[in-house]
Scaffold this motif. Structure first.
Motif, PDB file in Angstrom:
ATOM      1  N   CYS A 105      65.746   3.990 -39.473  1.00 40.07           N
ATOM      2  CA  CYS A 105      65.735   3.430 -40.366  1.00 40.07           C
ATOM      3  C   CYS A 105      66.946   2.161 -40.262  1.00 40.07           C
ATOM      4  O   CYS A 105      66.880   1.759 -41.467  1.00 40.07           O
ATOM      5  CB  CYS A 105      66.339   4.318 -41.994  1.00 40.07           C
ATOM      6  N   LEU A 106      67.463   1.824 -38.928  1.00 36.15           N
ATOM      7  CA  LEU A 106      68.480   1.556 -38.857  1.00 36.15           C
ATOM      8  C   LEU A 106      68.613  -0.398 -39.403  1.00 36.15           C
ATOM      9  O   LEU A 106      68.910  -1.073 -39.806  1.00 36.15           O
ATOM     10  CB  LEU A 106      69.344   1.230 -37.775  1.00 36.15           C
ATOM     11  N   SER A 107      66.677  -0.377 -38.323  1.00 34.31           N
ATOM     12  CA  SER A 107      65.885  -1.878 -38.961  1.00 34.31           C
ATOM     13  C   SER A 107      65.480  -1.721 -40.270  1.00 34.31           C
ATOM     14  O   SER A 107      65.128  -3.223 -40.926  1.00 34.31           O
ATOM     15  CB  SER A 107      64.501  -1.733 -37.655  1.00 34.31           C
ATOM     16  N   LEU A 108      65.205  -1.032 -40.693  1.00 34.13           N
ATOM     17  CA  LEU A 108      64.794  -1.583 -42.229  1.00 34.13           C
ATOM     18  C   LEU A 108      65.824  -1.823 -43.247  1.00 34.13           C
ATOM     19  O   LEU A 108      65.434  -1.817 -44.150  1.00 34.13           O
ATOM     20  CB  LEU A 108      64.298   0.462 -42.668  1.00 34.13           C
ATOM     21  N   THR A 109      67.701  -1.420 -42.356  1.00 31.58           N
ATOM     22  CA  THR A 109      68.058  -1.909 -44.125  1.00 31.58           C
ATOM     23  C   THR A 109      67.827  -3.556 -44.563  1.00 31.58           C
ATOM     24  O   THR A 109      68.870  -3.554 -44.851  1.00 31.58           O
ATOM     25  CB  THR A 109      69.405  -1.789 -42.943  1.00 31.58           C
ATOM     26  N   LYS A 110      67.789  -4.187 -42.635  1.00 32.21           N
ATOM     27  CA  LYS A 110      67.722  -5.754 -43.146  1.00 32.21           C
ATOM     28  C   LYS A 110      66.783  -5.761 -44.378  1.00 32.21           C
ATOM     29  O   LYS A 110      66.802  -6.890 -44.918  1.00 32.21           O
ATOM     30  CB  LYS A 110      66.999  -6.632 -41.632  1.00 32.21           C
ATOM     31  N   THR A 111      65.848  -5.574 -44.990  1.00 35.23           N
ATOM     32  CA  THR A 111      64.627  -5.177 -45.885  1.00 35.23           C
ATOM     33  C   THR A 111      65.039  -4.992 -47.020  1.00 35.23           C
ATOM     34  O   THR A 111      65.089  -5.054 -48.294  1.00 35.23           O
ATOM     35  CB  THR A 111      62.914  -5.371 -45.412  1.00 35.23           C
ATOM     36  N   LYS A 112      65.284  -3.660 -46.954  1.00 33.21           N
ATOM     37  CA  LYS A 112      65.750  -3.020 -47.844  1.00 33.21           C
ATOM     38  C   LYS A 112      66.951  -2.004 -47.774  1.00 33.21           C
ATOM     39  O   LYS A 112      67.473  -1.378 -49.308  1.00 33.21           O
ATOM     40  CB  LYS A 112      64.694  -1.455 -47.754  1.00 33.21           C
ATOM     41  N   MET A 161      68.363   6.627 -46.522  1.00 29.82           N
ATOM     42  CA  MET A 161      66.567   6.208 -46.863  1.00 29.82           C
ATOM     43  C   MET A 161      65.682   7.387 -46.113  1.00 29.82           C
ATOM     44  O   MET A 161      65.067   7.159 -46.979  1.00 29.82           O
ATOM     45  CB  MET A 161      66.799   5.051 -45.509  1.00 29.82           C
ATOM     46  N   CYS A 162      66.102   8.076 -45.093  1.00 24.28           N
ATOM     47  CA  CYS A 162      64.891   9.238 -44.720  1.00 24.28           C
ATOM     48  C   CYS A 162      65.424  10.606 -45.179  1.00 24.28           C
ATOM     49  O   CYS A 162      64.535  11.313 -44.930  1.00 24.28           O
ATOM     50  CB  CYS A 162      64.166   8.357 -43.388  1.00 24.28           C
ATOM     51  N   TYR A 163      66.477  10.459 -45.327  1.00 23.94           N
ATOM     52  CA  TYR A 163      67.191  11.561 -45.711  1.00 23.94           C
ATOM     53  C   TYR A 163      67.478  12.938 -44.306  1.00 23.94           C
ATOM     54  O   TYR A 163      67.253  13.948 -44.998  1.00 23.94           O
ATOM     55  CB  TYR A 163      66.973  12.271 -47.290  1.00 23.94           C
ATOM     56  N   VAL A 164      66.667  12.401 -43.407  1.00 24.91           N
ATOM     57  CA  VAL A 164      66.909  13.655 -42.171  1.00 24.91           C
ATOM     58  C   VAL A 164      67.962  13.840 -41.884  1.00 24.91           C
ATOM     59  O   VAL A 164      69.578  13.076 -42.165  1.00 24.91           O
ATOM     60  CB  VAL A 164      66.487  12.303 -41.187  1.00 24.91           C
ATOM     61  N   VAL A 165      68.853  14.918 -41.931  1.00 22.28           N
ATOM     62  CA  VAL A 165      69.841  15.288 -41.767  1.00 22.28           C
ATOM     63  C   VAL A 165      70.105  15.372 -40.186  1.00 22.28           C
ATOM     64  O   VAL A 165      69.427  14.921 -39.130  1.00 22.28           O
ATOM     65  CB  VAL A 165      70.134  17.431 -41.838  1.00 22.28           C
ATOM     66  N   ILE A 166      71.394  14.176 -40.405  1.00 24.95           N
ATOM     67  CA  ILE A 166      71.843  13.904 -38.722  1.00 24.95           C
ATOM     68  C   ILE A 166      73.249  15.227 -37.637  1.00 24.95           C
ATOM     69  O   ILE A 166      74.073  15.107 -39.089  1.00 24.95           O
ATOM     70  CB  ILE A 166      72.804  12.293 -39.165  1.00 24.95           C
TER      71      ILE A 166
END
Ligand code: ZN
Ligand code: ZN
Ligand code: ZN
Ligand code: ZN
Length: 257
Positions: free
Chosen positions: A46-53, A19-24
């Motif tokens: 971004c975990l919370s964003l997955t609920k809507t996106k 979603m944000c393309y950050v490297v982990i």
């Protein structure tokens, strides 16, 4: 130092947020994998964003560390720790820059004398996988209209220039082709080897049979010789007995006179 070098990419396994393309750093940081999609990972932010996106009803599972299918790349095959002597040890491997042939495992690393100058040896397989992953990340980030990198120049999303990436992709394709060819020739060699194994076996068998024949012959001779010996021995014994009896008889004759 080129950013493509193994020093940087061969130390851990990367993942990236879709979603944000950050490297982990997948070996140290938590990441979340969608249980329904084939390959969809997000970072903790971004975990919370997955609920809507993200697709409704898709559940995410928290991950950290190498996926089990990649655990084998942690092994240092053919390397023995020079402190605890464990062979093919797993995990990070450190090598002394002064001694040249002094390797230790990550458990022994904190206990090694300061006389040694230890340096982390980059894992070449991790480096290759990370290079591939970073290319995948760049392509995804630049082609996704929702991504912060959409429409940006390539160099913004990746820390190495696009021609280096092209070179990398070509190099990898060539490597894969070479690997396939190598596997084919190896298979042929193996077949040849197996054939020669069979020939070797036949030759060895022939030699063994020859040896066996010779042994059998000499065994027979030996037995015959033995029989002769026994006959001689028996004849001698009989002769001796005969003479002893004769002597006895002579003695008796003399006394009876
Ligand atoms: Zn993210
Ligand atoms: Zn999903
Ligand atoms: Zn050790
Ligand atoms: Zn040393």
């Amino acid at each position: 130092m080129s950013t493509l070098e193994d020093e940087k990419y061969g130390q851990t396994i990367f993942a990236f947020c879709d979603m944000c393309y950050v490297v982990i750093d997948a070996e140290k940081e938590k990441y979340y994998k969608c249980l329904s999609c084939k390959d969809f990972v997000v970072c903790v932010n971004c975990l919370s964003l997955t609920k809507t996106k993200h697709s409704v009803g898709h559940k995410f599972s928290c991950k950290k560390g190498l996926p089990s299918r990649l655990l084998w790349i942690q092994k240092n095959m053919g390397i023995t720790c020079d402190r605890c002597f464990s062979r093919d040890f797993s995990g990070r491997r450190y090598r002394c820059t002064k001694c040249g042939d002094y390797d230790v495992c990550e458990k022994c690393f904190p206990h090694v004398s300061l006389c040694h100058q230890l340096k982390l040896v980059p894992n070449i397989i991790k480096a290759r996988l990370n290079h591939k992953l970073m290319v995948r990340r760049a392509v995804a980030a630049l082609s996704n209209p929702d991504s912060p990198f959409y429409g940006q120049p390539f160099e913004v999303v990746i820390d190495w220039p696009i021609n280096a990436t092209r070179r990398l992709i070509n190099q990898r394709e060539q490597e894969e082709e070479e690997q396939q060819q190598q596997q084919q020739t190896q298979r042929k060699k193996q077949e040849k080897k197996e054939n020669s194994f069979i020939f070797d076996d036949i030759l060895r068998l022939q030699e063994q049979m020859k040896e066996l024949e010779i042994n059998n012959k000499s065994n027979k001779k030996f037995i015959v010789k033995n029989e002769h010996e026994t006959e001689d021995y028996l004849r001698n014994k009989r002769l001796e007995d005969f003479q002893r009896r004769q002597n006895l008889l002579k003695d008796i004759d003399l006394t009876n006179r």
